[in-house]
Scaffold this motif. Structure first.
Motif, short mmCIF file in Angstrom:
data_model
loop_
_atom_site.label_atom_id
_atom_site.label_comp_id
_atom_site.label_asym_id
_atom_site.label_seq_id
_atom_site.Cartn_x
_atom_site.Cartn_y
_atom_site.Cartn_z
N TYR A 191 -11.48 -7.12 -10.25
CA TYR A 191 -11.87 -7.79 -9.01
C TYR A 191 -13.37 -7.96 -9.11
O TYR A 191 -14.09 -6.97 -9.32
CB TYR A 191 -11.59 -6.88 -7.82
CG TYR A 191 -10.38 -7.22 -7.00
CD1 TYR A 191 -9.21 -7.66 -7.60
CD2 TYR A 191 -10.38 -7.06 -5.62
CE1 TYR A 191 -8.09 -7.94 -6.84
CE2 TYR A 191 -9.27 -7.33 -4.85
CZ TYR A 191 -8.12 -7.76 -5.46
OH TYR A 191 -7.02 -8.02 -4.72
N HIS A 218 -6.98 2.64 -10.32
CA HIS A 218 -7.90 3.33 -11.23
C HIS A 218 -7.29 4.65 -11.66
O HIS A 218 -7.98 5.51 -12.19
CB HIS A 218 -9.23 3.61 -10.52
CG HIS A 218 -9.96 2.38 -10.10
ND1 HIS A 218 -10.97 2.39 -9.18
CD2 HIS A 218 -9.84 1.08 -10.48
CE1 HIS A 218 -11.43 1.16 -9.01
NE2 HIS A 218 -10.75 0.35 -9.78
N GLN A 255 0.86 -1.20 0.00
CA GLN A 255 0.00 0.00 0.00
C GLN A 255 0.89 1.24 0.00
O GLN A 255 1.58 1.53 0.98
CB GLN A 255 -0.87 0.02 1.26
CG GLN A 255 -1.87 -1.12 1.34
CD GLN A 255 -2.31 -1.38 2.77
OE1 GLN A 255 -1.48 -1.53 3.65
NE2 GLN A 255 -3.60 -1.46 2.99
N PRO A 315 1.54 12.35 4.15
CA PRO A 315 0.77 13.54 4.51
C PRO A 315 -0.11 14.08 3.38
O PRO A 315 -0.98 14.91 3.63
CB PRO A 315 1.86 14.56 4.87
CG PRO A 315 3.09 14.08 4.17
CD PRO A 315 2.98 12.60 4.10
N SER A 316 0.11 13.65 2.14
CA SER A 316 -0.73 14.18 1.05
C SER A 316 -0.85 13.17 -0.09
O SER A 316 -0.07 12.21 -0.18
CB SER A 316 -0.11 15.47 0.49
OG SER A 316 1.03 15.12 -0.28
#
Ligand code: FAD
Length: 396
Positions: A351, A301, A213, A265-266
């Motif tokens: 998926y 995406h 991730q 943080p962003s």
């Protein structure tokens, strides 16, 4: 072949005009956070009163985001996707299991998806979440290096046995399988399970993929370390790269419990981490003439990252059609990416969640909430659907 994610005639060629109109109304509704909130409360209430709302759900959100209630039910969608060379990854989307009976049921459902993948070209691989097989509290304790009591130790062994049965079954049928990533406070245990599985089964080819991730800090550093260690130990590293789905939960927990959030943080930092990890893998990924070390699935995406991957693959000299990357999106979203990619000859899959209606409701509400909070995504879906409806009207 040229690739244009704005080409709606390709993006929606598997959809009838009626189904596009249904999608348009659905995205209009779920783009309204107030309606989603009301809808969620009403659904919970209706289920409590045992009102017959299954039919309504089945014809709306379920139809948009799920393949069916069982693997058998989902076969129609699988073959429809495969007509356009878009694969389907059967995802048993029942969440929140807490007892042995439910964990064993989930294991059986995942085993069935592996068997289906073996027998169906339209199902290129399988996937599962470890929390469907092992109690989340045990995963949290394990990740924090806390000691189990006797009962917990026993339950942990049963959970690990279920995971091993799944991995060994996938290996015996030669079906690749992905392990989804979940919340950071249980991820250490999941990573260890995935690493052990890869060390055991990824000897000649990649059977097991772990998920990284990229909304988490320092992912590239960890990735490089893991790939190096896998190489030294003589096994291959399977990576599914995603940005991460638990942003709000992660940030609010770290605030509540007063620790530094593991999340970037962003969005800019997340995008950079994703693209850096992706470019690193694409640089070292197996060339036909060298020994395989890594295999990559891009679960995204994001159009820019997808285009960047394609550009990098070309620059790295990959012959079109032989690129060692699978592009994956969620069923019901981003058909403009999936169908245009597959039309241009890239390996692509969706998926495809399935499960009993009542059980997949949490998944469906997460999709609805995600589409509400990620304004850009809903806006994009809606505007593409409207463009295609207009285009069809103009040629009638
Ligand atoms: C095939 C597939 C498999 C997936 N598997 C998993 C999985 O195993 N585990 C999992 O957690 N998720 C998984 N996801 C979901 C994924 O992590 C993302 O939530 C989702 O795809 C949106 O990200 P994106 O790359 O599509 O692009 P975008 O829409 O460009 O990015 C949105 C994402 O950016 C990040 N982001 C947004 N705002 C900020 C901010 N302010 N600061 C930091 N980061 C921010 C978040 O991760 C957010 O989801 C999967 C998605 C797909 C398509």
């Amino acid at each position: 072949m040229s690739l244009d994610f704005r080409d709606t005639s390709i993006a929606f060629k598997s959809h009838s005009t009626r189904s596009l109109q249904r999608s348009k109304w659905l995205f209009l509704v779920i783009s309204n956070s107030f309606l989603v909130k009301i809808g969620k409360s009403l659904t919970v209430f209706a289920f409590k009163l045992k009102l017959p709302i299954n039919f309504l759900i089945l014809k709306t959100v379920f139809k948009q985001f799920c393949g069916g209630q069982t693997v058998k039910d989902s076969k129609e969608v699988i073959s429809e996707n495969w007509k356009f060379k878009v694969g389907s990854i059967l995802d048993y989307s029942v969440e929140g299991q807490t007892n042995e009976f439910e964990f064993n049921n989930t294991k059986e459902a995942i085993i069935e998806t592996i068997r289906t993948s073996k027998n169906n070209h339209g199902v290129p691989l399988a996937v599962f979440k470890v929390t469907g097989l092992i109690n989340i509290k045990l995963l949290e304790k394990k990740s924090a290096n806390l000691k189990f009591d006797k009962k917990e130790e026993n339950d942990w062994k049963k959970g690990i046995k279920r995971v091993n049965e799944i991995l060994s079954f996938a290996n015996s049928l030669d079906v690749p399988i992905m392990i989804d990533a979940e919340e950071s406070w249980i991820q250490k245990a999941i990573d260890e399970i995935a690493y052990d599985g890869m060390a055991l089964y990824n000897r000649k080819e990649v059977i097991i993929y772990n998920t990284i991730q990229c909304y988490k800090k320092n992912q590239l550093v960890g990735l490089k370390k893991n790939i190096k260690s896998a190489k030294e130990k003589g096994f291959m590293f399977g990576v599914k790269l995603v940005r991460g789905a638990y942003l709000e939960k992660e940030n609010s927990r770290s605030k509540e419990m007063d620790y530094e959030s593991p999340i970037h943080p962003s969005k800019f930092h997340t995008d950079k981490e994703f693209n850096d990890c992706m470019n690193y893998i694409l640089k070292i990924i197996d060339k036909p003439e060298t020994k395989k070390t890594v295999s990559l699935i891009l679960g995204t995406h994001n159009e820019e990252s997808t285009m960047l991957a394609i550009k990098t693959l070309k620059e790295n000299g990959w012959k079109h059609g032989e690129e060692p990357v699978l592009f994956a999106q969620l069923f019901g979203m981003s058909d403009n990416i999936s169908y245009n990619l597959s039309n241009a000859g890239y390996k692509t899959a969706k998926y495809l969640p399935f499960g009993p209606i009542r059980e997949v409701i949490p998944y469906l509400f997460r999709r609805a909430e995600e589409n509400t909070s990620v304004k850009g995504q809903t806006g994009r879906e809606l505007s593409l659907i409207k463009t295609e409806l207009k285009r069809r009207k103009s040629i009638r």
